[in-house]
Design a protein around this motif. Structure first.
Motif, PDB file in Angstrom:
ATOM      1  N   ARG A 191       0.856  -1.181   0.000  1.00 24.86           N
ATOM      2  CA  ARG A 191       0.000   0.000   0.000  1.00 24.86           C
ATOM      3  C   ARG A 191       0.893   1.232   0.000  1.00 24.86           C
ATOM      4  NH1 ARG A 191      -4.474   2.608  -0.215  1.00 24.86           N
ATOM      5  NH2 ARG A 191      -4.778   4.388   1.138  1.00 24.86           N
ATOM      6  N   GLU A 195       0.165  10.553   4.375  1.00 23.37           N
ATOM      7  CA  GLU A 195      -0.080  10.963   5.761  1.00 23.37           C
ATOM      8  C   GLU A 195      -1.413  11.693   5.920  1.00 23.37           C
ATOM      9  OE1 GLU A 195       3.013  13.539   7.148  1.00 23.37           O
ATOM     10  OE2 GLU A 195       2.382  13.349   9.234  1.00 23.37           O
ATOM     11  N   GLN A 212      -8.212   2.712   6.212  1.00 21.83           N
ATOM     12  CA  GLN A 212      -7.405   2.079   5.159  1.00 21.83           C
ATOM     13  C   GLN A 212      -6.056   1.610   5.684  1.00 21.83           C
ATOM     14  OE1 GLN A 212      -7.459   5.178   2.128  1.00 21.83           O
ATOM     15  NE2 GLN A 212      -8.772   3.875   0.869  1.00 21.83           N
ATOM     16  N   ARG A 270       0.042  15.388  -4.952  1.00 22.97           N
ATOM     17  CA  ARG A 270       1.010  14.378  -4.523  1.00 22.97           C
ATOM     18  C   ARG A 270       1.873  13.864  -5.670  1.00 22.97           C
ATOM     19  NH1 ARG A 270      -2.884  10.293  -1.590  1.00 22.97           N
ATOM     20  NH2 ARG A 270      -4.185  10.937  -3.342  1.00 22.97           N
ATOM     21  N   THR A 291      -5.344  -0.269  -3.480  1.00 24.73           N
ATOM     22  CA  THR A 291      -5.766   1.107  -3.769  1.00 24.73           C
ATOM     23  C   THR A 291      -7.030   1.116  -4.616  1.00 24.73           C
ATOM     24  OG1 THR A 291      -5.030   3.248  -4.632  1.00 24.73           O
ATOM     25  CG2 THR A 291      -4.386   1.339  -5.899  1.00 24.73           C
ATOM     26  N   ASN A 292      -7.724   2.259  -4.554  1.00 20.83           N
ATOM     27  CA  ASN A 292      -8.819   2.513  -5.499  1.00 20.83           C
ATOM     28  C   ASN A 292      -8.434   3.614  -6.483  1.00 20.83           C
ATOM     29  OD1 ASN A 292     -10.502   0.788  -3.921  1.00 20.83           O
ATOM     30  ND2 ASN A 292     -10.772   2.470  -2.471  1.00 20.83           N
ATOM     31  N   LYS A 296      -2.373   6.243  -8.661  1.00 20.43           N
ATOM     32  CA  LYS A 296      -1.312   5.561  -7.911  1.00 20.43           C
ATOM     33  C   LYS A 296      -0.765   4.379  -8.694  1.00 20.43           C
ATOM     34  CE  LYS A 296      -2.492   6.403  -3.125  1.00 20.43           C
ATOM     35  NZ  LYS A 296      -3.032   5.802  -1.916  1.00 20.43           N
ATOM     36  N   LYS A 339     -14.684  11.244  -4.456  1.00 18.05           N
ATOM     37  CA  LYS A 339     -13.507  10.562  -4.997  1.00 18.05           C
ATOM     38  C   LYS A 339     -13.891   9.716  -6.218  1.00 18.05           C
ATOM     39  CE  LYS A 339     -10.071   9.638  -1.555  1.00 18.05           C
ATOM     40  NZ  LYS A 339      -9.624   8.660  -0.558  1.00 18.05           N
TER      41      LYS A 339
HETATM   42  N1  LIG Z   1      -6.760  18.267   0.671  1.00 19.13           N
HETATM   43  C1  LIG Z   1      -7.429  17.300   1.279  1.00 19.13           C
HETATM   44  N2  LIG Z   1      -6.766  16.174   1.616  1.00 19.13           N
HETATM   45  C2  LIG Z   1      -7.468  15.182   2.221  1.00 19.13           C
HETATM   46  C3  LIG Z   1      -8.835  15.307   2.525  1.00 19.13           C
HETATM   47  N3  LIG Z   1      -9.226  14.160   3.134  1.00 19.13           N
HETATM   48  C4  LIG Z   1      -8.129  13.364   3.199  1.00 19.13           C
HETATM   49  N4  LIG Z   1      -7.074  13.984   2.647  1.00 19.13           N
HETATM   50  C5  LIG Z   1      -5.715  13.506   2.407  1.00 19.13           C
HETATM   51  O1  LIG Z   1      -5.795  12.566   1.365  1.00 19.13           O
HETATM   52  C6  LIG Z   1      -4.724  11.663   1.484  1.00 19.13           C
HETATM   53  C7  LIG Z   1      -5.343  10.253   1.411  1.00 19.13           C
HETATM   54  O2  LIG Z   1      -4.658   9.577   0.556  1.00 19.13           O
HETATM   55  P1  LIG Z   1      -4.572   7.990   0.436  1.00 19.13           P
HETATM   56  O3  LIG Z   1      -4.944   7.333   1.704  1.00 19.13           O
HETATM   57  O4  LIG Z   1      -3.222   7.717  -0.122  1.00 19.13           O
HETATM   58  O5  LIG Z   1      -5.713   7.606  -0.533  1.00 19.13           O
HETATM   59  P2  LIG Z   1      -6.213   7.918  -1.950  1.00 19.13           P
HETATM   60  O6  LIG Z   1      -5.360   8.713  -2.840  1.00 19.13           O
HETATM   61  O7  LIG Z   1      -7.533   8.488  -1.717  1.00 19.13           O
HETATM   62  O8  LIG Z   1      -6.318   6.521  -2.657  1.00 19.13           O
HETATM   63  P3  LIG Z   1      -6.552   5.076  -2.097  1.00 19.13           P
HETATM   64  O9  LIG Z   1      -5.251   4.385  -2.317  1.00 19.13           O
HETATM   65  O10 LIG Z   1      -7.636   4.496  -2.897  1.00 19.13           O
HETATM   66  O11 LIG Z   1      -6.897   5.199  -0.667  1.00 19.13           O
HETATM   67  C8  LIG Z   1      -4.020  11.953   2.780  1.00 19.13           C
HETATM   68  O12 LIG Z   1      -2.854  12.733   2.522  1.00 19.13           O
HETATM   69  C9  LIG Z   1      -5.046  12.791   3.539  1.00 19.13           C
HETATM   70  O13 LIG Z   1      -4.453  13.694   4.445  1.00 19.13           O
HETATM   71  C10 LIG Z   1      -9.509  16.510   2.148  1.00 19.13           C
HETATM   72  O14 LIG Z   1     -10.692  16.677   2.318  1.00 19.13           O
HETATM   73  N5  LIG Z   1      -8.759  17.451   1.539  1.00 19.13           N
END
Ligand SMILES: Nc1nc2c(ncn2[C@@H]2O[C@H](COP(=O)(O)OP(=O)(O)OP(=O)(O)O)[C@@H](O)[C@H]2O)c(=O)[nH]1
Length: 351
Positions: A191, A195, A212, A270, A291-292, A296, A339
């Protein structure tokens, strides 16, 4: 009363510019990858725009465009609907500084925490490694002048530490199973996690980040093999302060994508070059990726397809699977639906 912007902006990840100049251990070439941006403009009332910009220190998340029209763009083509990764030519350099064994507070299992430094930022990116078959090449490499105690202190030992141990090499006192890595035939679960202080530490039900991370650890502990690369790119790369502003904009009626754009940040700031480099250092060139997020998958594979994602393993929220113990509530449901609809995440909301 504060005005609310209708969520008319389409998603984009803005152009990422040059990486941070900080080079803690090497002067080698650095690169970053960036999602691409598209070009049509939308009107945003000036009163809704952030007058100032706090530069994020995440590698690759450079200063965003200065107008909302540039920050929030409508894609011209269907294929531009979601942010796309754009990979640069070279991977960053990474070196594992130290690793340590961590017994899990959920009972039974343990993992090794690997702490990395790199040549493009000064953050402590991490790998959470399950099983003793995965090892870091840069950690295990001998360092000039070091003693056996130095090697054990930085975690470059084989087997387990115990009081009085004197060698980092396979140890006479340990059984052969404890000394030697057990080969495994299956492709490891991996994964790449970004952060999220609010979701992982401060009990937030706005996102599924904590769930997650827990679920990834649970699956890897069950398989006895796997790694979470934990990147310090809080708030999809915009930093915690900006994410908290984005939360206020979400409470004013905007979704998570529009909130970023109103703050003049990309929808997703990112990058994943560090993750690719860390996976290679851990010898994980073929993985099953949890992941979804379609970005990534493409980004982690690297500029020269250094990594093969053999399988994408979906991360469906526990609540959506009808299971107990997951995040639930109106905010998380809206967040996850955004998302799917605006960031291309590969899952379906329950009807
Ligand atoms: N800017 C912003 N960042 C957020 C928000 N909610 C969560 N995050 C950030 O989003 C990121 C989550 O990323 P991941 O857990 O890698 O997930 P992902 O890109 O959604 O993809 P997955 O691999 O499917 O989980 C973290 O850095 C969180 O701090 C939001 O509402 N706004």
């Amino acid at each position: 009363m504060a005005p609310t912007l209708e969520p008319t902006l389409e998603p984009t990840a803005g152009a990422l510019e040059s990486p941070s100049p900080t080079r803690p251990f090497s002067s080698g070439s650095a690169f970053e990858e960036s999602p691409s941006s598209t070009s049509s403009h939308v009107e945003v009332p000036p009163c809704l725009l952030s007058p100032a910009f706090t530069p994020p220190s995440t590698p690759g998340s450079g200063t965003p465009k200065t107008s909302a029209a540039e920050a929030g763009v409508i894609p011209a083509h269907e294929e531009d609907l979601y942010p796309q990764p754009s990979l640069l030519d070279e991977l960053p350099e990474v070196e594992c500084q130290v690793r340590a064994r961590i017994p899990m507070n959920t009972g039974g299992s343990e993992f090794f925490l690997y702490l990395y430094r790199n040549n493009i930022d000064n953050k402590e990116h991490l790998a959470i490694v399950f099983g003793d078959t995965i090892r870091s090449r840069s950690l295990d490499a001998p360092r000039p002048g070091e003693t056996e105690m130095d090697r054990m202190t930085r975690g470059a030992y084989v087997g387990r530490l115990y009081p009085g141990r004197t060698t980092s090499r396979p140890d006479q006192q340990l059984s052969s199973a404890a000394n030697h890595e057990r080969p495994t035939s299956h492709v490891p679960l991996v994964r790449i996690h970004s952060e999220c202080y609010t979701g992982e530490t401060a009990w937030s039900a706005r996102c599924d980040c904590g769930e997650q991370l827990d679920e990834a650890a649970r699956l890897m502990a069950a398989e006895g093999h796997g790694a979470v690369v934990y990147l310090r790119q809080e708030g999809r790369g915009i930093g915690l302060a900006e994410k908290l502003k984005a939360y206020n904009l979400q409470d004013l009626g905007n979704d998570t994508v529009t909130a970023n754009l109103l703050l003049r940040h990309p929808a997703d700031a990112r990058s994943y070059g560090l993750a690719t480099a860390i996976l290679l250092d851990l010898g994980l060139s073929t993985v099953r990726l949890l992941t979804n997020n379609p970005i990534k998958v493409a980004a982690v594979e690297g500029p020269k397809k250094e990594i093969t994602v053999q399988e994408r393993v979906p991360m469906i929220p526990l609540a959506w699977k009808g299971l107990k113990g997951g995040i639930n509530g109106p905010e998380i449901n809206e967040y996850l639906k955004t998302k799917i609809s605006r960031m291309g995440h590969m899952m379906s909301a329950p009807q």
